[in-house]
Design an enzyme around this catalytic site. Structure first.
Site, short mmCIF file in Angstrom:
data_model
loop_
_atom_site.label_atom_id
_atom_site.label_comp_id
_atom_site.label_asym_id
_atom_site.label_seq_id
_atom_site.Cartn_x
_atom_site.Cartn_y
_atom_site.Cartn_z
N GLU A 23 -64.58 -18.69 11.21
CA GLU A 23 -65.18 -18.54 12.54
C GLU A 23 -66.52 -17.84 12.41
O GLU A 23 -66.71 -16.96 11.58
CB GLU A 23 -64.28 -17.72 13.47
CG GLU A 23 -63.13 -18.51 14.03
CD GLU A 23 -62.51 -17.89 15.26
OE1 GLU A 23 -63.19 -17.16 16.02
OE2 GLU A 23 -61.31 -18.16 15.48
N HIS A 87 -68.34 -17.38 20.06
CA HIS A 87 -67.69 -17.62 18.78
C HIS A 87 -67.24 -19.07 18.69
O HIS A 87 -67.19 -19.79 19.68
CB HIS A 87 -66.54 -16.64 18.51
CG HIS A 87 -65.33 -16.81 19.36
ND1 HIS A 87 -65.22 -16.28 20.63
CD2 HIS A 87 -64.16 -17.44 19.11
CE1 HIS A 87 -64.03 -16.56 21.12
NE2 HIS A 87 -63.37 -17.28 20.22
N HIS A 89 -64.60 -22.23 17.49
CA HIS A 89 -63.20 -22.63 17.39
C HIS A 89 -63.16 -23.93 16.58
O HIS A 89 -64.03 -24.78 16.78
CB HIS A 89 -62.60 -22.92 18.77
CG HIS A 89 -62.05 -21.74 19.47
ND1 HIS A 89 -61.07 -21.85 20.42
CD2 HIS A 89 -62.33 -20.42 19.40
CE1 HIS A 89 -60.77 -20.65 20.90
NE2 HIS A 89 -61.53 -19.77 20.29
N ASP A 100 -58.75 -14.31 23.24
CA ASP A 100 -60.08 -14.44 23.84
C ASP A 100 -60.08 -13.89 25.26
O ASP A 100 -60.93 -13.08 25.63
CB ASP A 100 -60.53 -15.91 23.91
CG ASP A 100 -60.79 -16.52 22.54
OD1 ASP A 100 -61.08 -15.76 21.59
OD2 ASP A 100 -60.70 -17.76 22.44
#
Length: 142
Positions: A23, A87, A89, A100
């Site tokens: 990530e 971020h 995924h 999250d």
């Protein structure tokens, strides 16, 4: 909401398009209109040396992220501010996880006086989330 082309490029570069990609993440910085209804995402941080990251999780630990926010604020005469986080995924159309939503709620409570957004970068789609009616909802594309 407006996203600077450079920021969009950074998100596209960091997509998790391989089976082993970790990530990526960072903070969002930019400006808002006086009434705070318009948001311009102008710059972001990316993973730094002291952060932790793996395929399905990350931890923003490097003080460089906060330093970048302070520098943006100072260099802009107080107009450039922290706007949230982003971020990746490893899925085509990213959906926020329970972690999250919990993290975003914590972030909102710590920054009650500013509008915040949260960006998830999937392998095919980038989605921007805001809190509305007590839930995190994606902004619709225009």
């Amino acid at each position: 909401m407006t996203v600077c082309d450079k920021v969009a490029g950074i998100w596209l570069e960091h997509r998790q398009t391989t089976a082993v990609a970790d990530e990526s993440f960072g903070v969002l910085m930019g400006t808002t209109s006086v009434d705070r209804r318009e948001i311009w995402i102008e710059t972001v941080t990316t993973p730094m040396a002291h952060d932790r990251r793996s395929r399905f999780c990350f931890a923003l630990r490097d003080p460089g992220h906060q330093l970048a926010v302070h520098e943006k604020f100072a260099s802009s005469g107080g107009r450039g501010i922290y706007l949230g986080t982003w971020h990746t995924h490893p899925e085509p159309i990213p959906k926020p996880s329970k972690i999250d939503r919990t993290d975003w709620g914590t972030c909102l409570r710590a920054n009650r006086e500013r509008p915040l957004v949260f960006v998830l970068v999937g392998t095919e789609e980038i989605r921007v989330f805001v809190r509305a009616s007590g839930r995190f909802r994606p902004l619709r594309r225009e």
